[in-house]
Design a protein around this motif. Structure first.
Motif, PDB file in Angstrom:
ATOM      1  N   ILE A 126     -22.735  74.245   1.500  1.00  0.00           N
ATOM      2  CA  ILE A 126     -21.634  73.670   0.736  1.00  0.00           C
ATOM      3  C   ILE A 126     -20.445  73.528   1.683  1.00  0.00           C
ATOM      4  O   ILE A 126     -20.055  74.487   2.338  1.00  0.00           O
ATOM      5  N   ILE A 141     -22.181  69.443  -1.754  1.00  0.00           N
ATOM      6  CA  ILE A 141     -23.504  70.028  -1.542  1.00  0.00           C
ATOM      7  C   ILE A 141     -24.320  68.994  -0.781  1.00  0.00           C
ATOM      8  O   ILE A 141     -24.766  67.996  -1.348  1.00  0.00           O
ATOM      9  N   GLN A 149     -33.019  76.626  -5.052  1.00  0.00           N
ATOM     10  CA  GLN A 149     -31.757  76.988  -4.407  1.00  0.00           C
ATOM     11  C   GLN A 149     -30.888  77.840  -5.317  1.00  0.00           C
ATOM     12  O   GLN A 149     -30.947  77.743  -6.540  1.00  0.00           O
ATOM     13  N   ILE A 151     -26.751  79.202  -5.850  1.00  0.00           N
ATOM     14  CA  ILE A 151     -25.329  79.132  -5.515  1.00  0.00           C
ATOM     15  C   ILE A 151     -24.705  80.457  -5.924  1.00  0.00           C
ATOM     16  O   ILE A 151     -24.842  80.888  -7.066  1.00  0.00           O
ATOM     17  N   LEU A 253     -19.613  70.781  -6.118  1.00  0.00           N
ATOM     18  CA  LEU A 253     -19.247  71.981  -6.867  1.00  0.00           C
ATOM     19  C   LEU A 253     -17.737  72.016  -7.020  1.00  0.00           C
ATOM     20  O   LEU A 253     -17.005  71.833  -6.041  1.00  0.00           O
ATOM     21  N   LEU A 266     -24.521  78.607  -0.598  1.00  0.00           N
ATOM     22  CA  LEU A 266     -25.734  77.965  -1.114  1.00  0.00           C
ATOM     23  C   LEU A 266     -26.894  78.455  -0.260  1.00  0.00           C
ATOM     24  O   LEU A 266     -26.830  78.403   0.965  1.00  0.00           O
TER      25      LEU A 266
END
Length: 267
Positions: A126, A141, A149, A151, A253, A266
């Motif tokens: 990120i 991202i 994945q 976060i 994000l 991430l």
């Protein structure tokens, strides 16, 4: 993404960063992206590509974010069609690819500059668009999300909080794939999506409300094939089925509201 931290020498007239295709000198290797700050009068940044021993058309930025004798941080963000460059947290230019990315395997620095650190960050990372974790936070991202994945968002709630929001957005539209809104006074943690210019049905059920004023928190958002799984402070909290099916379009994000961020990752 390439991150370069260093200092421009006091007597600098120019320096350069080159993303190249090998290190051959005879014949000279192609250069996909030549980034060349020049401190002449007037100062400028020249970008170009070298192919088969010949330079192409120069692209020039008549601004100079670097200062002689001053430290800097430069970020080169690598997209499928363009390089984006930020200096000291501010975006300065874009340069469209002239050479396929799969040929680029070498990074060279030359000129009157002292380098403190170089970092290569994988495209799963990120990238903060402001260069830090200040609120409101917006991060790109790279390549979009994919199943498997995670976060991780770490921070502190403010002293007198009203609410905070976490959005996973699709930057090519106004769509919000996942909207998380924590309302402190009512102890609600609302989930929703914004698609085709309208909000969908809210999801409100919650086994417990995990946030408190002035308290540390860690949120983990796990992206699975059909849903997001969300845990707070090590405890599973909820599931949210995908309303955006193409996960690769979820590429931004956003964090807003009454909190202070400490870390975002991430992985």
């Amino acid at each position: 993404m390439v991150v370069i931290q260093g200092c421009v020498l006091n007597e600098a007239d120019r320096f350069q960063f080159d993303l190249g295709c090998g290190s051959s000198t005879k014949p000279r290797a192609d250069i996909a992206f030549h980034f060349n700050p020049r401190f002449r009068n007037p100062p400028s940044i020249v970008c170009n590509s070298l192919q088969q021993g010949s330079w192409g058309r120069e692209e020039k930025l008549d601004q100079m974010p670097f200062r002689q004798g001053a430290s800097f941080e430069t970020i080169i963000l690598i997209h499928e069609d363009v390089f984006k460059v930020a200096v000291n947290g501010a975006h300065i230019l874009e340069y469209k690819h002239r050479i396929p990315l799969d040929r680029v395997d070498t990074f060279c620095i030359s000129g009157k500059v002292k380098i403190h650190a170089i970092g290569y960050v994988p495209n799963s990372a990120i990238f903060s668009e402001s260069g830090d974790l200040s609120i409101p936070y917006k991060g790109s991202i790279l390549k979009g999300l994919r199943s498997g994945q995670h976060i991780t968002i770490k921070g502190h709630i403010s002293l007198f909080p009203h609410s905070f929001t976490i959005n996973l957005r699709c930057s090519q539209s106004e769509n919000v794939a996942l909207h998380l809104n924590a309302r402190m006074k009512s102890s609600m943690f609302i989930r929703n999506s914004f698609l085709s210019e309208s909000w969908g049905p809210e999801e409100l059920e919650l086994p417990f409300f995990p946030f408190s004023a002035e308290k540390y928190f860690e949120i983990i958002i796990l992206c699975q094939a059909h849903q997001f799984k969300i845990a707070v402070n090590g405890a599973h909290l909820l599931d949210y089925r995908h309303r955006v099916q193409d996960l690769s379009t979820i590429n931004q994000l956003e964090v807003l509201g009454d909190l202070e961020l400490q870390d975002i990752k991430l992985w």
